[in-house]
Write a protein that holds these residues in place. Structure first.
Motif, PDB file in Angstrom:
ATOM      1  N   ILE A  95       0.848  -1.201   0.000  1.00 30.83           N
ATOM      2  CA  ILE A  95       0.000   0.000   0.000  1.00 30.83           C
ATOM      3  C   ILE A  95       0.880   1.246   0.000  1.00 30.83           C
ATOM      4  O   ILE A  95       0.592   2.224  -0.696  1.00 30.83           O
ATOM      5  N   PHE A  96       1.958   1.193   0.755  1.00 31.86           N
ATOM      6  CA  PHE A  96       2.893   2.319   0.821  1.00 31.86           C
ATOM      7  C   PHE A  96       3.440   2.650  -0.575  1.00 31.86           C
ATOM      8  O   PHE A  96       3.494   3.815  -0.968  1.00 31.86           O
ATOM      9  N   GLU A  97       3.807   1.611  -1.346  1.00 25.12           N
ATOM     10  CA  GLU A  97       4.329   1.827  -2.696  1.00 25.12           C
ATOM     11  C   GLU A  97       3.229   2.300  -3.639  1.00 25.12           C
ATOM     12  O   GLU A  97       3.461   3.135  -4.505  1.00 25.12           O
ATOM     13  N   GLN A  98       2.023   1.774  -3.460  1.00 24.05           N
ATOM     14  CA  GLN A  98       0.902   2.188  -4.301  1.00 24.05           C
ATOM     15  C   GLN A  98       0.597   3.673  -4.119  1.00 24.05           C
ATOM     16  O   GLN A  98       0.106   4.328  -5.033  1.00 24.05           O
ATOM     17  N   MET A  99       0.905   4.195  -2.935  1.00 18.27           N
ATOM     18  CA  MET A  99       0.655   5.604  -2.654  1.00 18.27           C
ATOM     19  C   MET A  99       1.874   6.470  -2.999  1.00 18.27           C
ATOM     20  O   MET A  99       1.919   7.647  -2.683  1.00 18.27           O
TER      21      MET A  99
END
Length: 124
Positions: free
Chosen positions: A5-9
């Motif tokens: 999720i961190f990378e997706q954001m």
């Protein structure tokens, strides 16, 4: 490999030895001077509402939030002091006739207004 999720954001990682650590940065925020009321509310948040304080800090919104609180409190202070002074007949005429009584009554009004603002706006 599936993105976190961190990378997706838009977040990225740096490899340190065998570990990947997130690259965290606090967003740039506008820094305006924070007055007495904002400073008092900041101390209260740090001590009593740590999650809210950290959320505001890490989102870059802490300074604007505190300057807004400070502005609201200062406006409320001026308005309430004026209203109470008028209601209690603490006038310029009284100041000219009996300075000590005027100072006593104005100090009393300032203390009551400070308590109202602390209760309604600062320590909530």
């Amino acid at each position: 490999m599936e993105k976190t999720i961190f990378e997706q954001m838009g977040g990225t990682y740096t490899q340190v030895g065998d570990y990947y650590l997130p690259n965290l940065q606090i967003p740039e925020q506008e820094t305006k001077p924070i007055g007495m009321w904002g400073q008092r509310h900041k101390r209260y948040l740090k001590q009593n509402h740590k999650v809210l304080y950290i959320n505001l800090l890490t989102s870059g919104k802490l300074n604007s939030y505190l300057t807004d609180i400070d502005k609201q409190a200062e406006e409320m202070f001026i308005l309430l002091v004026k209203e109470l002074a008028e209601n209690e007949n603490v006038t310029e005429q009284l100041k000219a006739e009996n300075q000590m009584l005027w100072v006593h009554q104005m100090n009393n009004i300032h203390n009551r207004v400070t308590e109202i603002i602390n209760t309604d706006l600062i320590y909530v």
